[in-house]
Design an enzyme around this catalytic site. Structure first.
Site, PDB file in Angstrom:
ATOM      1  N   MET A 119       0.795  -1.237   0.000  1.00  0.00           N
ATOM      2  CA  MET A 119       0.000   0.000   0.000  1.00  0.00           C
ATOM      3  C   MET A 119       0.827   1.287   0.000  1.00  0.00           C
ATOM      4  O   MET A 119       0.275   2.379   0.094  1.00  0.00           O
ATOM      5  CB  MET A 119      -1.031   0.039   1.151  1.00  0.00           C
ATOM      6  N   GLN A 145      -8.266  20.774  12.989  1.00  0.00           N
ATOM      7  CA  GLN A 145      -7.264  20.736  14.071  1.00  0.00           C
ATOM      8  C   GLN A 145      -6.327  21.930  13.889  1.00  0.00           C
ATOM      9  O   GLN A 145      -5.160  21.780  13.563  1.00  0.00           O
ATOM     10  CB  GLN A 145      -6.506  19.421  14.016  1.00  0.00           C
ATOM     11  N   LYS A 201     -25.934  26.229  20.613  1.00  0.00           N
ATOM     12  CA  LYS A 201     -25.999  24.917  21.249  1.00  0.00           C
ATOM     13  C   LYS A 201     -25.343  25.040  22.619  1.00  0.00           C
ATOM     14  O   LYS A 201     -24.199  25.454  22.717  1.00  0.00           O
ATOM     15  CB  LYS A 201     -25.183  23.972  20.364  1.00  0.00           C
ATOM     16  N   ASP A 243     -22.931  26.334   6.283  1.00  0.00           N
ATOM     17  CA  ASP A 243     -21.769  25.867   7.044  1.00  0.00           C
ATOM     18  C   ASP A 243     -20.675  25.475   6.062  1.00  0.00           C
ATOM     19  O   ASP A 243     -20.909  25.422   4.852  1.00  0.00           O
ATOM     20  CB  ASP A 243     -22.176  24.665   7.928  1.00  0.00           C
TER      21      ASP A 243
END
Ligand code: R5P
Length: 317
Positions: A42, A101, A197, A223
Site C-alpha cells: 500500500m 485541528q 448549542k 456551514d
C-alpha cells in the site's frame, strides 16, 4: 476559455478524478498522463508520464477520506513533479482535511493543520489553492502564496434561482459559523438567525436555542463542513420547533462520514446542497434530499487566472 493555459499542466490524484477532468474540460487542457498507484504493501507510487519540464503544474487533490492516503498521494505527486523540473507547482486542494485541528484544544495536543501545511510546503509546492477553509487563518500556516476560494457565489446564484429570497432567513448552525452565514445573508439581502448549542450543566443534554425570528420563514443553514450530519439535523429540528416553514442547507464540503447520508435522508431537512470538493459517493448521488453543485468552473477559472497572473480575488467581488 481564452488561451491562458498554454503551459498549464493538470495532474490528478485519486481523490477527485471527476472534478479534475471537469476542470481540464473548462481549461481545454486534458489531464497530464500520470500513474498514481499502490505497491502491494500500500505504499504510494507515482510516475508522471509526460514531460513537465518548465511547466506551470496544478495538482488537483482533496485530502478527503481516506485522508491520510490522499495526503500522502499529494505529497508524493508534488515530489515527483519537483524532481521532474516543473517550473511552478500549485497544490489545488478543494477540500483541505485536518483543517479542524487548527489550534490546541487542550494541553499536549497537536496543531495538525500546521503540520500538514509544513508537509505540503516541504514536498515542494510553490502555491496552494483551496476552497472555504474551515478557518481563514490557516492560510497563515503556509509561508507560500495561498488562495482561499469561496463557494458562496455559486450558492448565491442557486439560492436566487430556487427561492423567493424575501421569505428566506439564513441560519448559522452554531456560534462559530456566524461570520460565514452573515456573509451569505448579506449577499442575498436576507435576515440572519443563529442556533446556539448549550449544555447548561455537565451530564445534561445540549439545549438548542434559536437566536432570531424564524417563524413562517424558509431557513437556509450555511456551514463549511457536514461530517456526521449531527449539527445539521439537530439545527433543522430546532428551527422547525420554532415554526420555520422548511429547512434547507448549503454546505461546501460534504464529508458525510459513517451513517451521515442515511441520517440526512431520514431527517426533516428538505434539501442539503453540497459541492463536489469531495467526490460524491454513490449513496450521495442517489440520496433524495442531497444535491451537488460543481465547483469545476470556479476552480478552472482561478487556475487560468493564476497561470496568467490575473487577479483571483476579483472572482468574488
Ligand atoms: C464545525 O466547526 C464545522 O463548521 C461543522 O459544523 C462540523 O464539522 C459539522 O460536523 P457534524 O456534521 O459531524 O455535526
Amino acid at each position: 476559455m481564452a488561451a491562458k493555459n498554454g503551459a498549464i499542466k493538470l495532474v490528478a490524484g485519486n481523490s477527485n478524478p471527476k472534478l479534475a477532468e471537469a476542470i481540464g474540460a473548462y481549461l481545454a487542457s486534458p489531464l497530464t498522463k500520470a500513474v498514481v498507484r499502490r505497491f502491494a504493501d500500500m505504499e504510494v507510487f507515482v510516475e508522471i508520464q509526460e514531460n513537465v519540464r518548465g511547466s506551470d503544474v496544478f495538482v488537483v487533490q482533496s485530502t478527503s477520506f481516506p485522508t491520510n492516503d490522499h495526503l500522502m498521494e499529494l505529497l508524493i505527486i508534488i515530489d515527483a513533479l519537483r524532481r521532474s523540473s516543473a517550473s511552478r507547482i500549485t497544490a489545488v486542494i478543494p477540500y483541505f482535511g485536518y483543517a479542524r485541528q487548527d489550534r490546541k484544544p487542550g494541553p499536549r495536543t497537536p496543531i495538525s493543520a500546521k503540520l500538514v501545511a509544513n508537509l505540503i510546503t516541504t514536498a515542494g509546492a510553490d502555491r496552494v489553492m483551496t476552497l472555504d477553509l474551515h478557518a481563514g487563518q490557516i492560510q497563515g500556516f503556509f509561508d507560500i502564496p495561498t488562495d482561499n476560494l469561496y463557494a458562496s457565489p455559486l450558492m448565491v446564484r442557486d439560492i436566487k434561482e430556487k427561492f423567493d429570497v424575501g421569505t428566506v432567513t439564513v441560519v448559522s448552525p452554531d456560534v462559530g459559523g456566524v461570520a460565514r452565514a452573515r456573509g451569505l445573508a448579506k449577499r442575498i439581502n436576507a435576515p440572519l438567525a443563529i442556533v446556539d448549542k448549550r449544555r447548561e450543566r455537565a451530564g445534561e443534554s445540549e439545549v438548542m436555542n434559536v437566536i432570531g425570528d424564524v417563524q413562517g420563514r424558509a431557513c437556509i443553514l450555511v456551514d463549511d463542513i457536514v461530517d456526521s450530519g449531527g449539527t445539521l439535523v439537530n439545527a433543522a429540528e430546532a428551527l422547525l420547533a420554532q415554526d420555520a416553514t422548511a429547512v434547507y442547507a448549503y454546505i461546501t464540503h460534504g464529508v458525510l462520514s459513517g451513517g451521515a447520508v442515511a441520517r440526512i435522508t431520514a431527517s426533516k431537512l428538505k434539501e442539503l446542497v453540497i459541492t463536489d470538493s469531495i467526490q460524491p459517493t454513490e449513496a450521495v448521488r442517489v440520496a433524495k434530499n442531497i444535491r451537488v453543485l460543481s465547483i469545476a468552473t470556479l476552480i478552472g477559472e482561478a487556475i487560468g487566472r493564476t497561470a496568467s497572473e490575473e487577479s483571483v480575488s476579483s472572482l468574488f467581488d
